[in-house]
Design an enzyme around this catalytic site. Structure first.
Site, PDB file in Angstrom:
ATOM      1  N   GLU A  77       0.629  -1.332   0.181  1.00  0.00           N
ATOM      2  CA  GLU A  77       0.117  -0.004  -0.082  1.00  0.00           C
ATOM      3  C   GLU A  77       1.171   1.469   0.171  1.00  0.00           C
ATOM      4  O   GLU A  77       0.813   1.835   0.933  1.00  0.00           O
ATOM      5  CB  GLU A  77      -0.895  -0.292   1.619  1.00  0.00           C
ATOM      6  N   GLU A  83      -6.437 -11.147  -1.164  1.00  0.00           N
ATOM      7  CA  GLU A  83      -7.374 -10.525  -0.458  1.00  0.00           C
ATOM      8  C   GLU A  83      -8.785 -10.500  -0.892  1.00  0.00           C
ATOM      9  O   GLU A  83      -9.405  -9.711   0.476  1.00  0.00           O
ATOM     10  CB  GLU A  83      -6.690  -9.414   0.897  1.00  0.00           C
TER      11      GLU A  83
END
Ligand SMILES: [Ca+2]
Ligand SMILES: [Ca+2]
Ligand SMILES: [Ca+2]
Ligand SMILES: [Ca+2]
Length: 872
Positions: free
Chosen positions: A360, A474
């Site tokens: 991220e 995810e």
């Protein structure tokens, strides 16, 4: 409730509070780009002695507080009875002195392993703004504490809000604690009241289910993210071993759990500021399990801004210290990475075969997340200490220390969305050229409508073209509720995505589901997973393993009116296909008009079309239909009967020499059948595009546009959008065999692109549904294209092949779009279409103006678009 309480009080024993420090973590994985990094994460688990009761506690008597503690280090976190607010009775339990998010009220309950419990607690905070509050469980296994979500939700200030969820107790848990914590609200006081903990009639874990890993064995391993508490529950571990073949630690390999701050501080005090001390106690149970059973683990994660203590970046590892120098931070990063790989190679060789090296780093705006100095709220200390170089350096170090067969990934959310997609592409490209990265992890925390499977595949392909591998790391999908209809929708959504992954499995290394069940998901209130709160398989599970277990499907079609049933209006109506045949439906005040176009080259006496509507059946033989090339058209005019105001039972059946083909009930040629639904919609507004090709090669706007008539963007949710007539928007459309061209002419005295969010800038948007199937959710043919006045393009759906140009004018700007057609197109074709202007007013507010839609749901619902007809 009062009688239960009386019984509870009778059972309470006075228990001396025993506090023991174990280890811990606080928050869960988040995909929000607005997360504030934790202030300090020197987290410590606190174990209280066990209560002797279940039931309800309203904190009315002093004895009701026995067993409740404020979870925190030392005695700073305090719980006490308060009469300031209460959900029932006079009192509630107030928690004060919180320093960290996990500091909250907690108590251990006498859970029985393998049983499931429903837990409900009311919470109240009056910080002045909404805060995320979390109901969590801590399970102690072999002296190590693991954590899981029970429920989390946004809580408005000044209101009692219920947190409720289910918790399955592990047979091997030494102790299970239920507690309340917060997300990004570390110092806030709050109250709880009326906590109810009840044993539920437990459903057994099913042992005879088909297996996800077997279903996809020819394509890729299927995995699951698991919290440490899983390993308190041997039955659950057995269940997961049957379903999955690769695993990810939900939290336990994140820096806050691996970095041993206390030991690092001791090293720093002894003069070593560059070798952080590491501790893998929390990560071990999963690593051991994987090693014993021959499963792989994805290492999640080495370098991240969240769930990484600020102290990691500070002199002496002290949270309130100065930032270390770039040189020291680079050494800390290198030694951290080296230490992790050394530990894994020594203890678990062949187990952790892939790593999320950097997580991220990219913002939704396609720029790297900024430093804390630039953005005190959202900035990240990697940028303050090392700068943008932290990313390639992390990969360089990882490559240096990783075994040769371990793959290195960059992992992020919202990867398929521009401009983030191009930002990530530009970030990883030089790292790939340097040979330091093997792939990109798509987190895939998705919504029901977005992104379309093809959009995900197109994004994956960009990285595959760089020679990189893809992992879906995810996966979970938000649902609106857990009702039958929504859960069927979720099943279809999972299936569509997984089908797309299978079709492109040559570039995909693994697909990992983010969590075990809806009970423990970080989005428990969105029912996003394959197993429900009681670990029972959902439709989504059956869609992936055995679709025959899904209920028979009911289709939906719409009729459009009130209009004259002529060819032009039929062309505008949505086409519903089955096999090579299709139908469209119009209505006026008196009738439904159903036009069925049948492809059938052989004329037989018993070729016929049947329309089923409510409990009527209408039959039209081919001899009464209109013959056309290769088939015939059957036109029905039926009285406008409506049992329901909105939806009528409906089906269309075509018989070709005795062989049936139907829209809804394809299995049944008889008159008793499963009917679909027919709805009624207002015919959308349409513009007609002129045939022609504007020249977009130079800097000039082609004069061919001068002869095209303009239409007006005049619908708005608020009349303020037009700023008292200062803002006005017109548009023109042209088409060729290759493109739909749209010219948007904006009069707007205040052009504003100060927001980092693309749709919060003055910008023109085109909504496009090429096949006009008005499918609701975006399909592969649907697009939403946006360009701001400085020609910064973004697409929430659809193709990146769209070409745009803009010109600033004296009183606004002009935007020109060329949107490529994916399918062959011809005169008279009709496409779903809308034009929007995002007007940022002089007051800084975003106001929406549309050609057709007035609901502001076009971003998720293609059925609200207007139309464009391809004219002469
Ligand atoms: Ca109370
Ligand atoms: Ca025939
Ligand atoms: Ca479509
Ligand atoms: Ca403006």
């Amino acid at each position: 409730m009062h009688s239960i309480k009386a019984r509870i009080l009778g059972m309470i024993l006075l228990i001396a509070m025993m506090v023991s420090v174990v280890s811990a973590c606080g928050t869960k994985e988040s995909t929000s780009s607005k997360i504030t990094p934790p202030e300090s994460t020197e987290t410590q688990a606190i174990v209280v002695d066990e209560l002797s009761y279940l039931g309800t506690n309203s904190f009315e008597e002093d004895a009701d507080l026995v067993g409740w503690i404020g979870r925190g280090e030392g005695d700073v976190v305090d719980v006490s009875k308060s009469d300031v607010v209460s959900h029932s009775g006079t009192y509630s339990l107030l928690t004060q002195g919180r320093v960290l998010d996990w500091n909250g009220p907690g108590a251990a309950f006498p859970f029985v392993g393998g049983n499931t419990y429903t837990i409900s607690v009311w919470v109240y905070q009056d910080s002045g703004s909404s805060k995320t509050m979390v109901l969590s469980a801590e399970a102690i296994v072999n002296g190590v504490a693991g954590y899981q979500n029970v429920y989390r939700t946004e809580c408005a200030s000044g209101e009692w809000v219920e947190l409720s969820g289910t918790f399955r107790a592990g047979a091997d848990a030494e102790k299970s604690v239920i507690y309340v914590e917060t997300l990004n609200a570390a110092g806030m006081d709050f109250y709880i009241d009326d906590i109810t903990v009840q044993e539920q009639e437990s459903k057994a874990l099913l042992t005879d289910l088909p297996s996800l890993k077997d279903a996809y064995v020819d394509s890729f391993p299927i995995g699951c993210a698991v919290p440490l508490s899983t390993f308190s529950d041997p039955e659950l571990v057995e269940f997961l071993s049957n379903q999955y073949s690769t695993f990810t630690h939900e939290n336990e390999l994140k820096p806050e759990n691996v970095l041993d701050l206390e030991a690092s501080r001791a090293l720093a005090e002894a003069g070593d500021e560059t070798h952080p001390a590491l501790n893998f106690d929390q990560a071990k149970p999963l690593l051991e399990f994987a090693k014993e059973n021959g499963y792989t683990v994805n290492g999640h994660v080495l370098v991240w801004f969240s769930q990484t203590p600020d102290a990691f970046f500070k002199v002496g590892y002290n949270a309130d210290g100065e930032l270390v120098s770039k040189d020291v931070m680079l050494q800390r990063m290198e030694n951290y990475i080296a230490g992790v790989f050394a530990y894994m190679s020594e203890n678990y060789p062949g187990v952790v075969m892939s790593w999320d090296v950097v997580n991220e780093a990219m913002g939704d705006n396609g720029q790297l997340r900024p430093s804390r100095a630039e953005d005190p709220e959202n900035g990240i200390l990697w940028m303050d200490t090392i700068g943008a170089e932290y990313i390639p350096m992390a990969f360089e170090y990882a490559r240096k220390y990783a075994p040769a067969d371990v793959k290195l990934f960059y992992n992020d959310f919202s990867v398929p969305y521009e401009p983030k997609l191009s930002g990530i592409y530009d970030l990883v490209k030089p790292i790939a050229e340097a040979g330091n990265i093997d792939g990109v992890g798509f987190q895939a925390h998705y919504q029901m409508a977005n992104p379309a499977p093809q959009q995900v595949i197109t994004a994956m392909q960009r990285f595959a073209d760089l020679g990189l591998r893809i992992r879906v790391t995810e996966l979970d999908i938000e649902a609106a509720d857990n009702g039958e209809e929504e859960m069927i929708k979720l099943a279809k959504r999972y299936k569509a995505l997984m089908d797309a992954f299978v079709e492109n499995d040559e570039m995909i290394d693994a697909v990992v589901i983010w969590g075990i069940s809806d009970a423990t998901s970080w989005k428990a209130d969105k029912y996003p997973l394959l197993f429900d709160e009681e670990m029972q398989p959902k439709y989504a599970f059956w869609a992936l393993t055995d679709p025959s277990k899904l209920p028979a499907e009911t289709k939906f079609a719409n009729s459009f009116g009130s209009v004259t049933p002529d060819d032009v209006n039929f062309a505008k109506a949505t086409k519903y296909s089955f096999g090579d045949d299709f139908f469209r439906v119009l209505y006026d005040d008196d009738n439904f008009y159903i036009r069925v176009e049948v492809a059938d080259a052989t004329v037989d006496a018993n070729d016929e079309v049947k329309v089923f509507i409510i409990d009527e059946i209408h039959t039209l033989n081919r001899s009464d239909a209109t013959e056309v090339d290769g088939g015939y058209i059957a036109d029905f005019s039926l009285p406008l009967i409506e049992k329901s105001k909105t939806l009528n039972d409906f089906d269309v059946l075509v018989m070709d020499a005795g062989v049936p083909s139907a829209w809804n009930d394809a299995n049944n040629s008889g008159d008793v059948r499963l009917l679909g639904k027919l709805g009624k919609k207002a015919m959308p507004g349409a513009v007609t595009a002129v045939y022609g090709t504007p020249d977009m090669s130079g800097d000039e706007l082609d004069a061919v546009w001068d002869d095209v008539e303009a239409a007006t963007v005049d619908k708005a949710l608020s009349s303020d959008a037009f700023e008292g007539g200062k803002v006005a928007v017109n548009f023109k459309t042209m088409w060729s065999e290759d493109n739909l061209y749209v010219l948007v002419e904006v009069t707007d005295p205040h052009l504003d692109d100060s927001s980092a969010t693309n749709y919060e800038q003055d910008s023109a948007e085109i909504f496009f549904d090429e096949n006009n199937d008005r499918s609701g959710e975006y399909g592969d043919d649907d697009g939403q294209y946006r360009v701001n006045f400085n020609n910064i393009f973004s697409a929430d759906h659809g193709t990146a092949e769209v070409v745009t140009r803009t010109w600033i004018t004296e009183d606004g700007f002009i935007a020109e779009f060329a949107i490529p057609f994916a399918s062959a197109t011809e005169l008279g074709d009709v496409h779903g279409f809308d034009v929007r202007y995002n007007n940022i007013t002089s007051g800084g507010r975003r106001q929406l103006m549309n050609f057709w839609d007035m609901t502001d749901s076009g971003w998720k619902d293609t059925a609200v678009f207007g139309l464009v007809v391809l004219g002469e």
